[in-house]
Design a protein around this motif. Structure first.
Motif: not given
Length: 265
Positions: A162-163, A165-166, A198, A260
């Protein structure tokens, strides 16, 4: 002579009759099995989505687990979830949306002439995405990606935390690369290397890539790199191009940036 002609005529009539009967049986079988084929296809799609997200559980059925997955449609032109009005205008339903078919429809897609690193030629204006939520918050998101390797268009799913990105997981469910070389994109050991990587650098650019010869742990950009496929340079290059395209500004990049910065309603 007449008897011989009669024999040939009868042979032809019998052959044609057999062909007709067989074609009727084949057609009936195709129609009768279509619902089963569609069900199995949908089940396989769900299984691959859950596999990328690390959610498969042998103690539960695929359909049971998939109940926790929400399917939404993204407008790739706006970088936001499609509104109901947009879906109605395009004749799209989330539950039945076929992105491959939409990419072939000029009214639902754009040509990528001159800018097509993934080698897909056309891109649908809309895409399904799959959300796993914890309460009202997204826990993880699964994105469909595809692009050309050496011999084939490779179709897969990438799951992100939930970032946004990861990487949680990544894998292809449809590809025809060379067995033992590019076909190693199906190797569980290679797919496991993606976990924790990432996608974006500090400037918000999609820089994740396959590293020829393997990742050097001392490389300051190692968190953005995955071991390349040995002996499969073109397939490795294709994987890099397709993930950078779909996670970049022409794909899901604006959408993920929106998530984001704005959150999800």
């Amino acid at each position: 002579m007449a008897s011989s002609n009669d024999s040939i005529k009868k042979t032809i009539i019998v052959a044609l009759s057999l062909c007709l009967v067989c074609s009727i049986f084949v057609a009936a079988a195709a129609v009768g099995l279509k619902p089963i084929q569609n069900t199995n296809k949908d089940l396989d799609r769900k299984r691959n989505i859950l596999s990328a997200a690390g959610m498969l559980d042998p103690s539960k059925s695929v359909d049971e687990i998939f109940e926790s997955v929400e399917t939404r449609i993204v407008n790739l032109q706006t970088g936001e979830f499609a509104t109901q009005a947009e879906l109605d205008d395009a004749g799209i339903k989330a539950s039945t949306f076929d992105q491959k078919a939409a990419a072939k429809d000029p009214s639902l897609s754009i040509s990528l002439k001159g800018s097509d690193p993934a080698g897909i030629k056309r891109r649908s204006n809309f895409s399904a995405v799959y959300l796993v939520k914890s309460g009202d918050n997204i826990d993880r998101i699964i994105l469909p990606v595809h692009g050309y390797g050496l011999w084939s268009t490779m179709y897969g799913f990438m799951a992100l935390k939930n970032d946004f990105n990861t990487v949680i997981g990544f894998g292809f469910y449809d590809q025809a690369e060379t067995p033992g070389l590019g076909g190693e994109v199906d190797n569980p050991n290679w797919k496991a290397l993606w976990k924790g990587k990432e996608v974006y650098n500090d400037q918000g650019q999609a820089v994740i890539e396959l590293a020829k010869g393997g990742v050097d742990s001392s490389d300051p950009n190692a968190s953005h790199k995955v071991d390349g496929l040995s002996g499969a340079t073109l397939t490795s290059r294709g994987v890099t191009h397709l993930v950078q395209y779909w996670l970049g500004k022409e794909g899901f990049g604006p959408f993920l940036s929106h998530l984001r910065s704005e959150g999800v309603q």
